[in-house]
Design an enzyme around this catalytic site. Structure first.
Site, PDB file in Angstrom:
ATOM      1  N   GLU A  60     -12.315  -1.721  -5.292  1.00 11.66           N
ATOM      2  CA  GLU A  60     -11.010  -1.108  -5.585  1.00 11.66           C
ATOM      3  C   GLU A  60     -11.181   0.411  -5.724  1.00 11.66           C
ATOM      4  OE1 GLU A  60      -9.408  -2.248  -9.445  1.00 11.66           O
ATOM      5  OE2 GLU A  60      -7.366  -1.836  -8.781  1.00 11.66           O
ATOM      6  N   LYS A 145      -1.423  -4.286  -4.487  1.00 12.62           N
ATOM      7  CA  LYS A 145      -1.658  -4.943  -5.786  1.00 12.62           C
ATOM      8  C   LYS A 145      -0.318  -5.360  -6.391  1.00 12.62           C
ATOM      9  CE  LYS A 145      -4.513  -3.969  -9.867  1.00 12.62           C
ATOM     10  NZ  LYS A 145      -5.338  -2.889 -10.469  1.00 12.62           N
ATOM     11  N   CYS A 186      -8.073  -6.881  -8.096  1.00 11.28           N
ATOM     12  CA  CYS A 186      -8.484  -6.793  -9.504  1.00 11.28           C
ATOM     13  C   CYS A 186      -7.600  -7.580 -10.481  1.00 11.28           C
ATOM     14  CB  CYS A 186      -8.613  -5.319  -9.894  1.00 11.28           C
ATOM     15  SG  CYS A 186      -9.728  -5.094 -11.289  1.00 11.28           S
TER      16      CYS A 186
END
Ligand code: AKG
Length: 312
Positions: A60, A145, A186
């Site tokens: 990331e 995300k 994440c």
């Protein structure tokens, strides 16, 4: 009476053996050009050994320091629409160009970590975005995300991506000749729905470019991956940056690959490192045959999430 999930995995390509490499990238500083150059160098290094990986993953936020104040400064416009041809040569994004060239020169599938992205239609909107490339250098998938990392653990860590970022609104996966791969970034790993839907749409693995921290890393990094793996009987992997105690954000490291029985197949330390795993389809098939949850679902009791909208 158990309702059979007849079509659960029917539409995905067959899982074949493949080699996965995670680059736990170090030297991520404030100079974007050198971050990109180093990532490219490490991709070359990842394919220079005896047995070349088929799929390489970056962490990331690999082209900028990690933090909401940095996102607007480093954001690039990509302008990709799923399902439409994308001309990398005409891309406004330097990072997309470098990643595409790196995938092509290495001849691998590349999950290009994530970068701050500026919305092409609304320049006020920024995302934390993962792009994926074929061995020909084509941009084949993009994941923004979905769940923004907003946490506050007093005395330990406060982080608020939503200060500058907007959450993505789509679930994304892509097909290779060896597997269907789901994408998350994440904090997305904390939301089982994403992995569940990916698995039920035929993904054999879900991969999260990530950057956990020194508080939640030791607590939940391995637990979350093993949970997503055993719930869904898929391979799960998270790729972190290396830890840099001189940076503003201290990444946990420990890039990891977990198999469908929740066994940790490989784990990095916290320095820069490349880890490799040979993915064996037999492990997935025997997990599903031995513990047949994939065919024991009770859609008469709860909804069938495989009907959720995804890009595949
Ligand atoms: O969920 C966590 O504990 C960490 C998440 C994170 O670091 C991120 O989303 O970037």
């Amino acid at each position: 009476m158990f309702l059979r999930a007849m079509s659960t995995f029917a539409e995905s390509p067959a899982l074949k053996p493949f080699r996965l490499a995670l680059i736990q990238l170090g030297q991520i500083g404030s100079d974007k050009k050198s971050n990109l150059a180093h990532a490219r160098e490490m991709i070359k290094k990842a394919v220079s050994g005896q047995k070349k990986p088929d799929l390489v993953v970056l962490p990331e936020c690999f082209n900028s320091p990690y933090g909401h104040v940095h996102f607007p400064v480093y954001a690039e416009t990509i302008g990709y629409t799923p399902g439409q041809t994308y001309d990398v040569g005409k891309s406004e994004s330097d990072s997309v160009k470098v990643l595409s060239e790196a995938a092509k020169e290495a001849g691998i599938w590349l999950i290009g970590g994530s970068i701050p992205e500026r919305d092409a239609a609304d320049s006020k909107k920024l995302y934390n975005t993962c792009t994926v490339y074929s061995p020909q250098g084509d941009l084949v998938a993009l994941h923004r995300k979905v769940h923004l990392f907003d946490i506050d653990i007093p005395g330990k860590i406060t982080f608020k991506e939503s200060e500058t970022l907007t959450g993505g609104t789509t679930m994304n996966m892509f097909d290779t000749p060896f597997a269907r791969i789901g994408l998350g970034i994440c904090y997305d790993v904390r939301f089982p729905e994403l992995a569940m839907i990916a698995a039920r749409r035929g993904c054999h693995a879900i991969i999260y470019p990530s950057a956990f921290n020194m508080t939640t890393g030791p607590l939940h990094w391995e637990l979350l991956q093993r949970s997503r793996a055993v719930d869904n009987q898929i391979f799960v992997s998270m790729c972190s940056p290396a830890r840099d105690m001189s940076a503003g954000y201290h990444a946990w490291g420990h890039s990891m690959v977990v198999d469908p029985m929740a066994t940790v197949l490989a784990e990095a330390g916290h320095d820069e490192e490349i880890i490799y795993v040979d993915i064996d389809p037999a492990v997935l098939h025997s997990a599903r045959a031995g513990i047949p949850v994939t065919t024991q679902r009770r859609f008469d009791v709860y909804p069938d999430v495989s009907k959720a909208k995804t890009n595949i």
